[in-house]
Each structure stands twice: as structure tokens, then as C-alpha cells.
Design an enzyme around this catalytic site. Structure first.
Site, mmCIF file in Angstrom:
data_model
loop_
_atom_site.group_PDB
_atom_site.id
_atom_site.type_symbol
_atom_site.label_atom_id
_atom_site.label_comp_id
_atom_site.label_asym_id
_atom_site.label_seq_id
_atom_site.Cartn_x
_atom_site.Cartn_y
_atom_site.Cartn_z
ATOM 1 N N HIS A 72 42.515 51.577 41.588
ATOM 2 C CA HIS A 72 43.207 50.295 41.631
ATOM 3 C C HIS A 72 42.497 49.264 42.489
ATOM 4 O O HIS A 72 42.994 48.157 42.652
ATOM 5 C CB HIS A 72 44.635 50.503 42.156
ATOM 6 C CG HIS A 72 44.684 51.003 43.567
ATOM 7 N ND1 HIS A 72 44.292 52.276 43.908
ATOM 8 C CD2 HIS A 72 45.057 50.408 44.715
ATOM 9 C CE1 HIS A 72 44.432 52.443 45.209
ATOM 10 N NE2 HIS A 72 44.887 51.332 45.723
ATOM 11 N N CYS A 73 41.326 49.614 43.072
ATOM 12 C CA CYS A 73 40.657 48.682 43.985
ATOM 13 C C CYS A 73 39.224 48.349 43.582
ATOM 14 O O CYS A 73 38.902 47.199 43.295
ATOM 15 C CB CYS A 73 40.652 49.261 45.405
ATOM 16 S SG CYS A 73 42.251 49.238 46.221
ATOM 17 N N ILE A 74 38.355 49.346 43.574
ATOM 18 C CA ILE A 74 36.920 49.080 43.451
ATOM 19 C C ILE A 74 36.545 48.360 42.156
ATOM 20 O O ILE A 74 35.711 47.459 42.178
ATOM 21 C CB ILE A 74 36.117 50.386 43.609
ATOM 22 C CG1 ILE A 74 36.399 51.008 44.979
ATOM 23 C CG2 ILE A 74 34.625 50.108 43.506
ATOM 24 C CD1 ILE A 74 35.673 52.299 45.223
ATOM 25 N N ASP A 125 38.521 44.461 42.780
ATOM 26 C CA ASP A 125 38.349 43.558 43.914
ATOM 27 C C ASP A 125 37.185 42.587 43.776
ATOM 28 O O ASP A 125 37.313 41.413 44.173
ATOM 29 C CB ASP A 125 38.207 44.366 45.205
ATOM 30 C CG ASP A 125 39.484 45.116 45.543
ATOM 31 O OD1 ASP A 125 40.460 44.991 44.780
ATOM 32 O OD2 ASP A 125 39.515 45.832 46.557
#
Length: 438
Positions: free
Chosen positions: A265-267, A270
Site C-alpha cells: 500500500h506504500c512503495i 508514494d
């Protein structure tokens, strides 16, 4: 003290339990009725969170879940922590854009019940300026109250490391930035109840930028080794052996490893948040965007490798039976958000392969916006008859719970993106007859 935590997923639920451990009473809020019912019944829907712990805090009154946001006022909570998704909006043309709809809708729901003196903290990863601009506006407009005067507002980025048994929420330093110095002090008081080390920064924007740096750092370094894998491969050099040797340097080096693409859910997300925000200030993020291009291109290269490996056995990708091993985005978790395995499955299917998957942690694919046509697909069973029936097995995620010795004995052909087969002996005449690194 009673606090409310909104969003009972992979970030919010562990945070709920940590505050409960510290003696704080926690109201968990979520719009998903199934999650609420499961938690209040003492059941867990996340692999690494034991049901026994949830049940303990439900029974002793330290935690309960609800869909009713009016409880924010009724229970007189001191703080409201927001842990909701911040995905991307896919566009027909151009780069994806940030999707703050979950954050802003949550803000609207909070605003209707916001009380004077309460602390609102956003934990969801986002671009700098979200907390003090978009979220503040929604909260003030819906409540008639003013941030910094009537209620406190802050940003504190989540730092979850699922699948790592050594990672403890209480021991991960917490970065906090406040809208005003008083907001910072109020938020710090809340988090000190449950987190051992607090890192204070000058404002919300700095805290938001900190989270982006942490994840973009990983994204660009993974892109570097992904590119070097291709370059060194052309020179007949094994990138995995190179990294193993380089990591013996006791200073100035940190190992990162190639893979089939980015997940979670981030890399994967973002860098797009930063790039979009940078453009509003007339700035370019060329290095960050190039890393994104490299990582995004990896699934295509992996599928090309599968086709080449099949060709070595006189088979074509079209019509071949291919098993994707590992659906989760990361080893030893059951979280399949943004998993590159879905991209691989889509590409393989588009090229005519018959695709199945095996994942010991994901028995059936849950409905999602991005991969709705896979919803309801079940993991195959793990036995010789089934595994040996596939023309190729593509290792996308290397769960510890998989018996790779069995895989070596049963599979006809293995394409390994995680180097997990390097120490496993096969019955083939040479390792490259059966195991292809990708």
C-alpha cells in the site's frame, strides 16, 4: 483515556491493540460491517494478528468496534486517529493521481461529531500539505470549529512492517508533526501512552514528507537493483551473488533485492503522490519517476523470461499452464494490495496462458476494484499431482511456509524471481534445465 481509531485494516488494527495493551480504551471505527462483526466476536481477519488477543481486549472492555461515528461524541474520545487507504486514481492518459476520497469522506464523518479539545491525527500516507489544507478544511467546514483553537490537528505516519515477527508497534519510533505547537503537544501526549520513542518535527508537512522519503528511498533502490539485474544478466553475472558479496562491506552499503515488481500500500504509490504534488510547485521528480518506470516494467520482463524458459522445453506461452506461486505482495503475509502477482497473472492470461495460483495465506481472492475478474478464484492445492500438471511455476512471492524441496521434485519448470531455489537441489541434469532465475 478513550481514543478512536478509524480504519481497522493492516495499520489501524495493530495500532488499536497496542493502545489497548497500554491500558487505553479504544473505539475502532470502520464502514465495513463484516470487520466490525468479526472483531466484536473476537475473530481476526489478518494472518499475523492472533484472534486470542482481540478476544482478550473485547472481554476486558479495552477495545470494541463500531460502524457508528456518533460514538466519537457519545464516548467523549480524546483523540481520533485516521488510518484509511490513500490509493491512486487511474487515468486514461498520463500518470495516476492521488485519491484522497477515503481521507476526506472520513473527515466529513468526523466533523459531524467533533468536540472541542479533541485531537485529530492523520496516519495515512499522503503528499505534503494534505493535513493542514484538505483535511483541515473538511473538519472545520463540517464542525464549525477551528483547528489549533478549538481542536488539535496533527500528522503521524504509520510505520507497519507486516510479516516481520520482530516488529513491535510500541518499539517503532513515531514521527509527529502538528498544525500548531499546541497541536503537537496534544498529539504527543496521546502517542506517549502506547509508543516508547517519539520523534517531533516542525509541522505536518515535514512529517508527511518524512513518510514519502522513507518509501521512495526503497523504491529507487529496488529500481537500481532491478536495472542492474538486467544489465549484469546480459554479462552473464548473477545479481544475487553480487549483492551477497557487496553486503559484506561493513559501511556505506545497504542491500536491496530485485523482484517481479513493487507491491503493497506504500512503495508502488508514494512516488506518484510526490510527483503529483511537485508538479503543482513547478518541480520535476525525474529520478523518482524513472525509478517508477523501471519497477513498472519488471512484470513484462518476467513474463518474457517465462516464455523463454518454456521455449527451452519446446512449449509456447500460449496454451501453457502456468502456476503463479505467491499472491501476497510480501512474504509471510496475507495482504495482496497492489501485488505484482496480479500484473503477472494478467499479462500471462493476455498472452494466452492458462493461469492459476498457489498461496498458503490467501485461499481465495477477495473482491477488489483493481482485479475484480479474479475475485472468487481459489488457490490450487499443494500436492505432487497438481503441481506437476503445470508446464511452469513462476515464483512471485517466497513464503516461508512453502516446501521448496517438494517444488523442486514436483515441478517441470520453475522461474524464480526471488532466488529462493538457489540452495534447493533438483532432479534435472543441470539446475538451469529446471530452474530459471528471473
Amino acid at each position: 483515556m478513550t481514543i478512536a481509531i478509524i480504519g481497522l485494516g493492516y495499520v489501524g488494527l495493530p495500532l488499536c491493540l497496542q493502545f489497548a495493551r497500554s491500558g487505553t480504551r479504544v473505539l475502532g471505527l470502520d464502514i465495513d460491517a463484516k470487520k466490525v462483526r468479526a472483531l466484536n466476536a473476537g475473530r481476526s481477519y489478518i494472518k499475523h494478528i492472533p484472534a486470542a488477543e482481540i478476544k482478550k481486549f473485547i472481554r476486558n472492555g479495552k477495545f470494541y468496534a463500531s460502524e457508528d461515528f456518533s460514538q466519537i461524541a457519545k464516548q467523549q474520545v480524546e483523540a481520533i486517529l485516521i488510518c484509511v487507504p490513500t490509493p491512486l486514481k487511474k487515468k486514461r492518459a498520463g500518470a495516476p493521481e492521488p485519491d484522497l476520497s477515503y481521507v476526506l469522506k472520513t473527515g466529513e464523518s468526523i466533523a459531524r461529531h467533533l468536540q472541542r479539545g479533541q485531537v485529530v491525527v492523520l496516519e495515512s500516507t499522503t503528499y505534503p500539505g494534505t493535513t493542514e489544507n484538505e483535511l483541515r478544511h473538511v473538519l472545520e467546514h463540517g464542525s464549525g470549529l477551528r483547528a489549533g483553537r478549538d481542536f488539535h490537528l496533527a500528522f503521524s505516519p504509520e510505520r507497519e512492517d507486516p510479516g516481520n515477527p520482530k516488529s513491535k508497534v510500541a518499539e517503532i519510533p513515531k514521527v509527529i508533526g502538528g498544525y500548531t505547537p499546541a497541536c503537537l503537544a496534544a498529539a504527543t501526549k496521546i502517542y506517549r501512552k502506547a509508543i516508547r520513542k517519539i520523534i517531533l518535527v516542525s509541522n505536518c508537512r515535514t512529517a508527511e514528507a518524512t513518510k514519502l522519503l522513507e518509501n521512495i528511498f526503497r523504491a529507487v533502490n529496488i529500481a537500481l537493483v532491478n536495472e542492474l539485474k538486467t544489465v549484469y544478466g546480459a554479462m552473464d553475472i548473477d545479481i544475487w551473488e553480487v549483492i551477497a558479496a557487496a553486503r559484506t562491506k561493513p559501511f556505506g552499503f545497504m542491500p536491496f533485492y530485485p523482484g517481479p515488481g513493487l507491491g503493497g500500500h506504500c512503495i508502488p504509490i508514494d512516488p506518484f503522490y510526490l510527483a503529483w504534488r511537485a508538479r503543482q510547485f513547478g518541480q520535476q521528480t525525474r529520478f523518482v519517476e524513472l525509478a517508477g518506470e523501471i519497477n513498472t516494467a519488471m512484470p513484462e520482463k518476467i513474463v518474457a523470461r517465462v516464455a523463454k524458459a518454456l521455449a527451452s522445453t519446446k512449449k509456447k506461452l500460449r496454451g501453457a499452464r502456468v502456476l503463479v506461486l505467491g499472491l501476497a505482495y510480501k512474504a509471510n503475509v496475507d495482504d495482496d494490495r497492489e501485488s505484482p502477482s496480479y500484473v503477472l497473472m494478467n499479462l500471462l492470461e493476455a498472452r494466452g496462458a492458462n493461469v492459476s495460483y498457489f498461496d498458503p495465506n490467501i485461499r481465495v481472492i477477495r473482491p477488489s476494484r483493481e482485479h475484480s475478474h479474479w475475485a472468487g478464484t481459489k488457490s490450487v492445492k499443494w500436492n505432487r499431482k497438481i503441481i506437476s500438471s503445470f508446464d511452469a511455476v513462476l515464483i512471485s512471492t517466497a513464503h516461508d511456509g512453502v516446501n521448496y524441496k517438494n517444488l523442486a521434485d514436483w515441478a517441470r519448470l520453475i522461474v524464480d524471481t526471488r532466488n529462493v531455489m538457489v540452495k534447493i537441489k533438483t532432479h534435472a541434469r543441470a539446475a538451469n534445465d529446471k530452474v530459471w532465475k528471473a
